[in-house]
Structures are given as structure tokens and as C-alpha cells.
Design a protein around this motif. Sequence first.
Motif, short mmCIF file in Angstrom:
data_model
loop_
_atom_site.label_atom_id
_atom_site.label_comp_id
_atom_site.label_asym_id
_atom_site.label_seq_id
_atom_site.Cartn_x
_atom_site.Cartn_y
_atom_site.Cartn_z
N LEU A 1 0.83 -1.20 0.00
CA LEU A 1 0.00 0.00 0.00
C LEU A 1 0.86 1.25 0.00
O LEU A 1 0.57 2.23 -0.71
N ALA A 2 1.93 1.26 0.80
CA ALA A 2 2.82 2.41 0.85
C ALA A 2 3.49 2.65 -0.50
O ALA A 2 3.64 3.79 -0.94
N GLN A 3 3.89 1.58 -1.18
CA GLN A 3 4.50 1.73 -2.50
C GLN A 3 3.52 2.31 -3.50
O GLN A 3 3.88 3.15 -4.34
N VAL A 4 2.26 1.87 -3.42
CA VAL A 4 1.24 2.42 -4.32
C VAL A 4 1.01 3.90 -4.03
O VAL A 4 0.90 4.72 -4.95
N ILE A 5 0.95 4.25 -2.74
CA ILE A 5 0.73 5.65 -2.37
C ILE A 5 1.89 6.51 -2.85
O ILE A 5 1.69 7.62 -3.37
N ARG A 6 3.12 6.03 -2.69
CA ARG A 6 4.28 6.79 -3.16
C ARG A 6 4.23 6.98 -4.68
O ARG A 6 4.56 8.06 -5.18
N PHE A 7 3.84 5.94 -5.39
CA PHE A 7 3.76 6.05 -6.85
C PHE A 7 2.71 7.08 -7.25
O PHE A 7 2.97 7.94 -8.11
N VAL A 8 1.52 7.01 -6.66
CA VAL A 8 0.46 7.97 -6.98
C VAL A 8 0.90 9.38 -6.59
O VAL A 8 0.64 10.36 -7.32
#
Length: 296
Positions: free
Chosen positions: A116-123
Motif C-alpha cells: 500500500l505504501a508503495q502504491v501511495i508513493r507512486f500515486v
Amino acid sequence: MDAYARATMSEGARWGRVRRSRQLRDRAMKAICALFTALGAFVLGWILLMLIVKGFNGLSPAVFTEVTPGPGTEGGGIANAIVGSLILTFLGIIVATPIGVLAGTYLAEFGRTSLLAQVIRFVNDVLLSAPSILIGLFVYAVMVQPLGSYSGWAGGAALAIIAIPVIVRTTEDMLSLVPGSLREAGAALGAPMSMVITKITWRASRAGILTGILLATARISGETAPLLFTALNNNFWFRADLMGGVSNLPVMIYQFALSPYENWRDLAWAGALLITLAILVLSIVARLLFKREPGR
């Protein structure tokens, strides 16, 4: 002279040529960098000089006390645009700050390496580089069209979306600089994670987090494209419910600078100077706070 001595002299001459060649390339690179640095400084200085000269020529007491004039009328000021910009910027930053700080805290303290953190960073990275006009179109589609009117609320929402990624990135970076031993000390005393964050990590990085908020404020204070689709502009004071067009400096500058009226163009230069000075002050304050961050 034996073969060894001749080989040594030949090797020394070869390295001498290599050293001189490297020195020449180094000097050439320094000259090129200095040239382009001077070119960039010259262009920037030219822009600032023109802004200062034309901006000060357009300043007068009426600029801060009167509303923007209508087409073909003399005099007038930009008081309504100044107040409107302050309101829109305040709405944007007051919405973006809690979202950005809490999201950055999750990335630094809870998520870290989770999916989830990786997705948030990407967005978040996508939003950081997204054209602001696309954000304006998005808010236009989800707020302006359903409400049937431009509004300050839509303008504040657009500015908040632009400011959130800046605050998220800065908050995560500042919290990541806090030594893990401080967290471990709080946990050893029996403090829950929420107290460790609010009483230790937030306090240790408060200057850096505030710096991110100020940088986000400077980032959105001069945005024009999203406001064209959300708050638009008018020549009057804003309504109490912020519905209808809300006068603001960026859109006023855009419209007045392209007008055929000289007094409008003078007001556009004055407004541009005020925005530049405001961003300069915010940037200086942010740098001063960043220097006060522990460990820097």
C-alpha cells in the motif's frame, strides 16, 4: 641509457600528456558550466528587473483599497483579487495540511515497505508531476459541473490537490531523518505508537514539516490554470458562500495582461510583483526553518 630508463621516461611522458588532456577537459567543462550559469542568471535577472520596474510603476494606494475596474474605466485596484487569492490559498492549504501530514506519517512510520505504501508513493509522484491544468479539469468535472457554478470551494479543492503531494513527500522525508533510537526510547518507556509519533517524531521534525507546508503554500499561490476551470474570476468582492466566480490574482494577471487597456496591464504587473514577493518571503522563511532542523 638502458631500456628500463627509456621505458620509464616514455611512461612518464605519456602520463604527462594524459594529465594535460584531463586538465584541458576539466577547464573546458568549468567554462561551459560557468557560461550557462551566467546565461541563466542573466535571463532570471532580466525578468526580475522588468517585474520590479513595471510592478512598482503600477503600485499605488488604490491597488490595495479598490476593486478591479471594468473595461474602459480608469483607476481601480486589485483589493478584491488579493483577498480572493488569500482565501483560496487558505482553503487549499487548510485541506491539504492534515491529509498530507497524516499520509506522510503513515508512509514513514507504519507502511514503509508495504505494498500500500508503495502504491501511495507512486500515486504521489504522479501527482507531483501532473500538469495543474489536468487537476483543474478534474475538479471542474466533479464539482463545478454538478453544482452548476464556479466557486471558491472548487478553487480551494484544486489547490489542495496540488499541495498534498508536496506535503506528503516532505513529511515522509523529515520523519525518516528522525533516529530510530528515539522511537525505541519511547517504546521502552511503554508509550503507545501514537504517543511516540505525536510527542517525539513530530516534535523532532516539526521544522521540516512546517517547511513543506510553506513550500506547498508557495507552490499553489501562483497557480492560474486550475483556477480558470474552478474559481474563474470577477471584478467584485466574493460572496459569503463563495459561489460564483471568485476574484484572484493569478487569473486577474492572466486576463489583464492580455487586455488592450493600459491601466489593466499596469494592475497586472503590480499583481505579479505582489505574488513574487509573497513567494519570495515564503521561500526564505522555509529555508530558515529548514536550517534549524536538528542535525542540519
